[in-house]
Every structure is written in C-alpha cells, then in structure tokens.
Design a protein around this motif. Structure first.
Motif, PDB file in Angstrom:
ATOM      1  N   PRO A   8       0.837  -1.205   0.000  1.00  0.00           N
ATOM      2  CA  PRO A   8       0.000   0.000   0.000  1.00  0.00           C
ATOM      3  C   PRO A   8       0.873   1.256   0.000  1.00  0.00           C
ATOM      4  N   ARG A   9       0.357   2.289  -0.631  1.00  0.00           N
ATOM      5  CA  ARG A   9       1.066   3.559  -0.751  1.00  0.00           C
ATOM      6  C   ARG A   9       0.172   4.660  -0.189  1.00  0.00           C
ATOM      7  N   ILE A  10       0.665   5.346   0.819  1.00  0.00           N
ATOM      8  CA  ILE A  10      -0.073   6.439   1.446  1.00  0.00           C
ATOM      9  C   ILE A  10       0.625   7.741   1.083  1.00  0.00           C
ATOM     10  N   ILE A  11      -0.142   8.677   0.513  1.00  0.00           N
ATOM     11  CA  ILE A  11       0.391   9.985   0.165  1.00  0.00           C
ATOM     12  C   ILE A  11      -0.150  11.000   1.156  1.00  0.00           C
ATOM     13  N   VAL A  12       0.736  11.859   1.656  1.00  0.00           N
ATOM     14  CA  VAL A  12       0.355  12.896   2.612  1.00  0.00           C
ATOM     15  C   VAL A  12       0.715  14.256   2.025  1.00  0.00           C
ATOM     16  N   GLY A  13      -0.274  15.140   1.956  1.00  0.00           N
ATOM     17  CA  GLY A  13      -0.015  16.511   1.538  1.00  0.00           C
ATOM     18  C   GLY A  13       0.587  17.281   2.706  1.00  0.00           C
ATOM     19  N   VAL A  14       1.744  17.913   2.481  1.00  0.00           N
ATOM     20  CA  VAL A  14       2.452  18.615   3.557  1.00  0.00           C
ATOM     21  C   VAL A  14       2.625  20.075   3.180  1.00  0.00           C
ATOM     22  N   ASP A  15       2.153  20.954   4.062  1.00  0.00           N
ATOM     23  CA  ASP A  15       2.341  22.395   3.864  1.00  0.00           C
ATOM     24  C   ASP A  15       2.966  23.060   5.081  1.00  0.00           C
ATOM     25  N   GLY A  16       3.366  22.265   6.058  1.00  0.00           N
ATOM     26  CA  GLY A  16       3.997  22.798   7.254  1.00  0.00           C
ATOM     27  C   GLY A  16       3.039  23.177   8.365  1.00  0.00           C
ATOM     28  N   SER A  17       1.743  23.122   8.096  1.00  0.00           N
ATOM     29  CA  SER A  17       0.755  23.458   9.121  1.00  0.00           C
ATOM     30  C   SER A  17       0.713  22.380  10.198  1.00  0.00           C
ATOM     31  N   ASP A  18       0.145  22.723  11.355  1.00  0.00           N
ATOM     32  CA  ASP A  18      -0.017  21.739  12.422  1.00  0.00           C
ATOM     33  C   ASP A  18      -0.854  20.558  11.944  1.00  0.00           C
ATOM     34  N   ALA A  19      -1.851  20.833  11.113  1.00  0.00           N
ATOM     35  CA  ALA A  19      -2.705  19.754  10.600  1.00  0.00           C
ATOM     36  C   ALA A  19      -1.928  18.816   9.684  1.00  0.00           C
ATOM     37  N   ILE A 108      -3.877  11.426   2.528  1.00  0.00           N
ATOM     38  CA  ILE A 108      -4.136  12.076   3.819  1.00  0.00           C
ATOM     39  C   ILE A 108      -3.749  13.545   3.693  1.00  0.00           C
ATOM     40  N   VAL A 109      -4.675  14.405   4.091  1.00  0.00           N
ATOM     41  CA  VAL A 109      -4.432  15.844   4.078  1.00  0.00           C
ATOM     42  C   VAL A 109      -4.885  16.439   5.395  1.00  0.00           C
ATOM     43  N   GLY A 110      -4.324  17.580   5.719  1.00  0.00           N
ATOM     44  CA  GLY A 110      -4.749  18.306   6.909  1.00  0.00           C
ATOM     45  C   GLY A 110      -5.901  19.238   6.574  1.00  0.00           C
ATOM     46  N   ARG A 111      -6.700  19.570   7.585  1.00  0.00           N
ATOM     47  CA  ARG A 111      -7.807  20.510   7.408  1.00  0.00           C
ATOM     48  C   ARG A 111      -7.345  21.877   7.866  1.00  0.00           C
ATOM     49  N   ARG A 112      -7.379  22.816   6.955  1.00  0.00           N
ATOM     50  CA  ARG A 112      -6.944  24.172   7.285  1.00  0.00           C
ATOM     51  C   ARG A 112      -8.079  25.171   7.180  1.00  0.00           C
ATOM     52  N   GLY A 113      -9.302  24.711   6.949  1.00  0.00           N
ATOM     53  CA  GLY A 113     -10.422  25.623   6.754  1.00  0.00           C
ATOM     54  C   GLY A 113     -10.704  26.462   7.984  1.00  0.00           C
ATOM     55  N   HIS A 114     -11.457  27.533   7.788  1.00  0.00           N
ATOM     56  CA  HIS A 114     -11.826  28.426   8.879  1.00  0.00           C
ATOM     57  C   HIS A 114     -13.189  28.020   9.409  1.00  0.00           C
ATOM     58  N   SER A 116     -15.523  25.659  12.357  1.00  0.00           N
ATOM     59  CA  SER A 116     -15.513  24.256  12.759  1.00  0.00           C
ATOM     60  C   SER A 116     -16.098  23.308  11.724  1.00  0.00           C
ATOM     61  N   PHE A 117     -16.815  23.809  10.731  1.00  0.00           N
ATOM     62  CA  PHE A 117     -17.454  22.905   9.773  1.00  0.00           C
ATOM     63  C   PHE A 117     -16.991  23.113   8.340  1.00  0.00           C
ATOM     64  N   VAL A 118     -15.957  23.902   8.112  1.00  0.00           N
ATOM     65  CA  VAL A 118     -15.533  24.236   6.761  1.00  0.00           C
ATOM     66  C   VAL A 118     -14.158  23.627   6.491  1.00  0.00           C
ATOM     67  N   LEU A 119     -14.054  22.878   5.397  1.00  0.00           N
ATOM     68  CA  LEU A 119     -12.762  22.341   4.980  1.00  0.00           C
ATOM     69  C   LEU A 119     -11.976  23.420   4.253  1.00  0.00           C
ATOM     70  N   GLY A 120     -10.673  23.269   4.226  1.00  0.00           N
ATOM     71  CA  GLY A 120      -9.858  24.153   3.408  1.00  0.00           C
ATOM     72  C   GLY A 120     -10.040  23.808   1.946  1.00  0.00           C
ATOM     73  N   SER A 121      -9.557  24.664   1.049  1.00  0.00           N
ATOM     74  CA  SER A 121      -9.776  24.439  -0.379  1.00  0.00           C
ATOM     75  C   SER A 121      -9.077  23.179  -0.884  1.00  0.00           C
ATOM     76  N   VAL A 137      -7.296  15.207   8.351  1.00  0.00           N
ATOM     77  CA  VAL A 137      -6.848  15.229   9.739  1.00  0.00           C
ATOM     78  C   VAL A 137      -6.896  16.662  10.263  1.00  0.00           C
ATOM     79  N   HIS A 138      -7.479  16.819  11.424  1.00  0.00           N
ATOM     80  CA  HIS A 138      -7.527  18.127  12.078  1.00  0.00           C
ATOM     81  C   HIS A 138      -6.244  18.346  12.868  1.00  0.00           C
ATOM     82  N   ALA A 139      -5.872  19.592  13.001  1.00  0.00           N
ATOM     83  CA  ALA A 139      -4.731  19.924  13.852  1.00  0.00           C
ATOM     84  C   ALA A 139      -5.119  19.665  15.296  1.00  0.00           C
TER      85      ALA A 139
END
Length: 162
Positions: A8-19, A108-114, A116-121, A137-139
């Motif tokens: 299996p191959r898991i890809i993680v988007g990384v932008d440096g955020s806590d999430a 797997i990506v982090g949630r950076r939206g503003h 409590s119910f909004v995902l980032g773009s 994943v939430h921070a």
C-alpha cells in the motif's frame, strides 16, 4: 506468471501546518501495521504574475517549499523512518495530489479551513475528486479540549485522563 506484490502507498499533503504534521503522524501509525510506504508531498509553484519572478528566478520558491517539507518531517518524526519518502513537486496542491491519488491506497491531508465545519480548499478538492480514499486530519487543539483519545491511539500520544 504472478503479478508483482505491491505494498500500500499512502500519500500525505504537507504544507507545514499543524494539521499536515498531524497527518504525517497518522500516516505513520497507519503505515506500520500495513507495511505501507508513506510519501510526504510538498507542492510549490510560482505565484500569479510570474513574469517578474522569472526575471529574478524561481528557485527561491522551490527552496522555501523544501525547507517547509524538511521542517515538517523533522517535527513529525525526528529521525525519518525508512518507509517515509519526501517528494517536492511543482504545481498547485489540489490538482497535484488528485493526480497522485491515481496510484495511491490512501491520501491524507490536513484541514486548514476556517470555522468548525468548513474544509480548506485543498482538502475539499481532494475529498471531492481523489481517485482513492481520503482522510482529512484536524490539527490538535492547543489545550487538548475536545480530545476523545481516538487521535491519541493513532499518533501514540498519551490518552487524556478522564
């Protein structure tokens, strides 16, 4: 003739955020029992109005993304596990990660939206268009409020005392 065994191959988007750092930790916890590889993808691109940047060079954007990726990996793992690989990719994160999902078992990506119910773009785009399952994943909350211990089981953090 048998088909070659694929892991299996898991890809993680990384932008440096806590999430995204939390996403790396979750990926590690999921990968170990599955004998999966983890690819930490950091995307970079030249901002709009690139004509000015072409005159002075675009290497600074790539270098900055590389630094963010290395710092996130260091913060998430300390010493990089052998099954985790870093990838620096030029392009906008949403389309790049969606294309990468064609050959992945999980994205797997982090949630950076503003709010409590909004995902980032990027996370919203990936959920809507990826070619594999997507985990958002939430921070971690700074004060630990609202932690049910479920994330603790994946990340190896101690469970809060009830």
């Amino acid at each position: 003739m048998t088909a070659p065994e694929t892991h299996p191959r898991i890809i993680v988007g990384v932008d440096g955020s806590d999430a995204s750092i939390a996403a790396l930790r979750v990926a590690r916890a999921m990968a170990e029992p599955l004998s999966a590889t983890v690819e930490a993808w950091a995307c970079w691109d030249v901002p709009a109005g690139y004509g000015v940047y072409l005159a002075v060079g675009i290497e600074g954007f790539k270098y900055a993304a590389h630094q963010v990726l290395q710092q996130a990996l260091e913060e998430a793992f300390g010493e990089l596990p052998a099954f985790v690989h870093a990838r620096l990719v030029r392009g906008k994160p949403g389309p790049v990660l969606i294309d990468a999902s064609r050959n992945a078992s999980l994205l797997i990506v982090g949630r950076r939206g503003h709010g409590s119910f909004v995902l980032g773009s990027v996370s919203s785009t990936c959920v809507s268009h990826a070619h594999c399952p997507v985990l958002v994943v939430h921070a971690p909350e700074a004060d630990g409020a609202g932690d049910t211990g479920q994330a603790s089981a994946l990340t190896g953090s101690p469970d809060p005392v009830a």
